[in-house]
Every structure is written in C-alpha cells, then in structure tokens.
Design an enzyme around this catalytic site. Structure first.
Site, PDB file in Angstrom:
ATOM      1  N   ASP A 121      29.953 -17.750  15.482  1.00 51.63           N
ATOM      2  CA  ASP A 121      29.631 -16.710  16.470  1.00 51.63           C
ATOM      3  C   ASP A 121      28.260 -16.957  17.082  1.00 51.63           C
ATOM      4  O   ASP A 121      27.413 -17.664  16.518  1.00 51.63           O
ATOM      5  CB  ASP A 121      29.698 -15.320  15.847  1.00 51.63           C
ATOM      6  CG  ASP A 121      28.688 -15.106  14.726  1.00 51.63           C
ATOM      7  OD1 ASP A 121      28.468 -16.044  13.929  1.00 51.63           O
ATOM      8  OD2 ASP A 121      28.116 -13.997  14.645  1.00 51.63           O
ATOM      9  N   GLU A 188      27.836 -14.061  11.537  1.00 52.47           N
ATOM     10  CA  GLU A 188      26.469 -14.206  11.029  1.00 52.47           C
ATOM     11  C   GLU A 188      25.476 -13.414  11.857  1.00 52.47           C
ATOM     12  O   GLU A 188      24.506 -12.862  11.332  1.00 52.47           O
ATOM     13  CB  GLU A 188      26.073 -15.696  11.016  1.00 52.47           C
ATOM     14  CG  GLU A 188      24.777 -16.006  10.267  1.00 52.47           C
ATOM     15  CD  GLU A 188      23.531 -15.936  11.140  1.00 52.47           C
ATOM     16  OE1 GLU A 188      22.414 -16.042  10.598  1.00 52.47           O
ATOM     17  OE2 GLU A 188      23.674 -15.788  12.370  1.00 52.47           O
TER      18      GLU A 188
END
Length: 481
Positions: A121, A188
């Site tokens: 991400d 994350e």
C-alpha cells in the site's frame, strides 16, 4: 593572590584540553573502505515491473476509511502473472484478503527461518500537490534512468526487489539452506493491523521465531557526509514508539457577533502553542550513541571531539542534532499536531474544539510519560488530555550490532554498495516489522536506496541502479550463509 587564581585556572584549562584531545586522538578509526561485488544476474525488466506496479493505486487513506479493493485485486493479479515461479512453487497464505505470506522451504527445516518483508500500500497524493509533480503521480514513468511514482520509495521497490530476487533464484533451481518467508502487507500506512499484525500473530501461534527479519527503514546517504568521500548506510535496529494524544476543549459557544473573552478555539490554540514551544528532554539512546561513534570515525575533527568526550559535551551534541529535523527526532520524543477540528459554520462559535497530537516516543520513555508531559505543559484544567488506545505502540526493543544477523546484513551491505560505511540507527517512523520484535531478537530495517527522493511527498522516485542494488541485496541475504 589573583595571579595564583589565574595560574590555577590556566592549569585547569590546560588539563581539560589535554583530556579532551587525548580522548579525541585515541578515538577508533573507521574500517578501511571495501570493494563491493560486481552486480550481475539482474533482469533489465525489473524496472518495467516496478513501473507497472506503481500504476496500480493501492492507496491507504485512513484507518477507518475503505480501500479501493479493485486496485488491490489488480496488484495481486499483476504479481501472479509477473512472477509465475514464486506463485507456482511457493505456497501462499492470504491474510485479511490482501496480505500475503509465501513459504520457501529450506533444506534444513530445523534452522530458524528468515523473513523478508515489504508492503504494497501507499499513501495518497493530495489533490493540491498533484500539479506540482513533474510527472503524473501514478504514471510509473521511467525518465533518465529513474522510476517515478507514488510508492517508488515507500515501499513497492522493496516488494518488486524481493519478488525479482526470488523469482530468478527459483528459475536457477536454488533452494535456501533455511526456510524463507516472504511477507507482504497491504495496510502498513494505516498501522498494519489487518496485514502485518495478523501475519505476526500467525507466526506466534505456530511458535515460529525468525532468526532474522528484514524490512524497510534504513537507506544509504551520499549527501550528508561528502567530506568523508564515503556513502553511509544506516541500518535500523529499533523503532520509536507511536502514540496519539487528543486535546479537547469544551466552552459554550454562541453567535459570532457576540464572542466571549475566550472561546474553545482560543484555549485550544494556546495549548497547542505551549506544547510546540517546548520539547520533551533530549537524550542520547544506545542506538544513537553507537551511530554517533561510527559516524565520528569518518567525520570532521570537531565531531570526533564531541563524541569522544560526551561526559562533558553531550549537551552540545544534542543541541547540534536539534538543528536538523531528522536528527532532532533521534534525540527527542516528538509531539506535533496533525488534526485540528472545530466549528460547523462561519457565524457560529463552536462549543467544542479538538486537536490530535502524534507522538513518536524514544526508547526508555512511555506513552504515559508523554501524557504527563502534555498535561504539565498545558497546565489548564479546561483542556482534557487523553491518550488514544488504537494505534498505540510503546518503543521497541533494539537489535544488538554484535548480533550475528546484524553482522550478516552489514556484510551484505558492504558487498552491495561500493566504499560504504555502515552504522546502526533508531527508526523515527513506524514499520510493519514492529509486530515481529516481541518474538525475534534480530529485526533489522534496511534497503540499499541512495538518497531516495519524495518519500510521502512530491516527485517520489528511485534510480534504476538502486532497484538493481536492492535485488542483489535480497539475493545475498538468501544465498549467503
């Protein structure tokens, strides 16, 4: 009498100077520069693969906000088609739909495994910032041997680097001596609770204690130490803690044409200003202490003088580090307002004003210490101070630089980056690897990118040569004993 005092003072100054110079000149020298290995066996298509990955908008917007699941399905399909050997030869587990663990079984399953980590991400690009990019932020353009796009540095280069290294080794019929786990999180940037946290929980439930965990964090700096003529690689050995503190002020509002002496916004603003005007006390933690020692070995005489005489000059060292935002964060628990909310209409004085401070906590301090500091500095009963329990992490344990796994990673850095000088450091941000620290005593954060640009900002980009270095670095970690 006066002459005797001057003489005593002169002798004291002379003695002090002698001690300072003695400590400085006996300071250990830096290890001699080492020749890196010739990088080979890296496919030129790797840059194109990273370019494609950057065009997929796997954005994490916020911990409570929805993601575009179609984009995360898209990157899964991209990885499956681009790295067929990994996906056909290594069993894959899926966590929370979009985080993955691949198991590469080793020859000797009695050996504790290694974990290579990265996250898929990325943070969003502000609409107002899009026009300031040199290229469209999700274009993945390759210009002048540089790959541009959101996630190029954080952290898709690591994702592609790991996949490229393992894919090639599988095609060479290589089998590692010990089992290797490849762990890829999908959240994350919003605490990793759905991805890395659940992956780490699986490791704990199955009593798997990795001998080594390598994740993003440290990089190679070629700018700050130009006088030494050597790039400096910083390997993260521990992380600061993470905590959000909410400030709330509630004072009856009313019509803006008849304001009271102090509104909720006024009181909150004063509290914010007080906190920003005063930092928590500076302190040199053990990882930073060793970092200073290693850097002093290649730096100017004045740096050696200060570092070798900290019994006298530690305050001066902290003052110097406070001048740069990066080094200031290494010696202070930081507090900064990131969210401020008040008001619903231009002619209505709000009853409630709120601010959220994000704090990154030094080892040796706790989130409770931060709350106590905020209350003391604000010193106003009208301001409610409360610690959030979500996304709360106390400072991590640190990995010793004498640990065999630190030495292994350090050796891989020497073989990857020419003429490099290696030092540990304290990570001031937060990474997915923090979930592994409670049950692995060798969690290290590093990728051999040099002066990576645009981290969480405008014009994020990475050199093609850096990507090749990363692939080579991961190969070394897997193949060398």
């Amino acid at each position: 009498m006066f002459k005797k005092l001057l003489l005593v003072l002169f002798i004291a100054v002379l003695g002090l100077s002698a001690v300072l110079l003695y400590n400085t000149f006996r300071f250990p020298s830096a290890p001699a520069p080492r020749q890196a290995l010739q990088i080979s066996g890296i496919n030129d298509s790797a840059a194109l693969h990273l370019s494609e990955a950057l065009q997929i908008k796997t954005v994490s917007f916020g911990d409570t906000l929805a993601i575009d699941t179609a984009e995360f399905v898209k990157i899964r399909s991209f990885l499956e088609s681009t790295y067929p050997a990994v996906h056909t030869q290594l069993p894959r587990m899926i966590f929370s739909e979009f985080s993955y663990v691949f198991t590469w079984k080793g020859k000797d399953t009695t050996l504790a495994p290694y974990v290579l980590m990265a996250h898929m991400d990325v943070v969003p690009v502000e609409a107002v910032a899009e026009s300031k990019w040199s290229v469209p932020s999700f274009s993945g353009k390759i210009l002048k041997d540089t790959i541009w796009g959101r996630g190029a540095v954080d952290d898709k280069a690591s994702v592609i680097g790991i996949f490229e290294a393992v894919e090639q080794l599988l095609k060479e019929n290589f089998q590692p001596q010990r089992t290797i786990y490849l762990c890829f999180g999908h959240d994350e940037e919003i605490t990793g609770r759905r991805g890395a946290a659940k992956i780490a929980q699986w490791f704990k439930e199955n009593n798997i204690k990795p001998q080594l965990v390598v994740d993003e964090g440290g990089m190679v700096d070629t700018e700050k130490f130009k006088k030494s003529g050597r790039p400096v690689a910083v390997i993260g050995v521990g992380e600061k803690g993470y905590c959000n503190i909410d400030l709330t002020v509630e004072i009856p509002g009313g019509h803006s044409s008849m304001p009271v002496q102090e509104t909720a916004i006024d009181v909150l603003n004063k509290a914010i200003a007080k906190i920003r005007a005063q930092q928590m006390p500076g302190r040199i933690t053990p990882p930073v202490q060793e970092m200073l020692g290693r850097i002093a070995a290649i730096d100017e005489f004045t740096t050696k003088l200060g570092v070798s005489n900290q019994w006298l000059l530690s305050g001066s060292i902290i003052s110097m580090m406070e001048k740069d935002k990066q080094t200031n964060a290494m010696v202070h628990t930081t507090l900064v307002p990131t969210i401020v909310k008040a008001g619903i209409k231009d002619n209505v004085i709000p009853t409630v004003a709120k601010a959220t401070f994000n704090s990154r906590i030094l080892p040796g301090e706790t989130s409770d210490d931060v709350v106590a500091f905020v209350k003391k500095v604000v010193n106003d009963d009208r301001v409610q101070v409360k610690k959030q329990t979500i996304s709360l992490f106390e400072p991590s344990a640190t990995t010793s630089t004498s640990h065999p796994m630190f030495l292994k990673v350090e050796e891989a850095v020497y073989k990857t980056v020419p003429n490099v000088h290696v030092t540990p450091y304290l990570i001031v941000g937060a990474t997915d690897s923090r979930y592994f620290r409670p049950f692995s005593d060798a969690v290290l954060n590093f990728a051999p990118m040099r002066d990576a640009k645009g981290f969480h900002g405008i014009d994020e980009r990475i050199a093609v040569s850096d990507l090749k270095d990363m692939i080579f670095f991961y190969r070394l970690l897997v193949t060398e004993k």
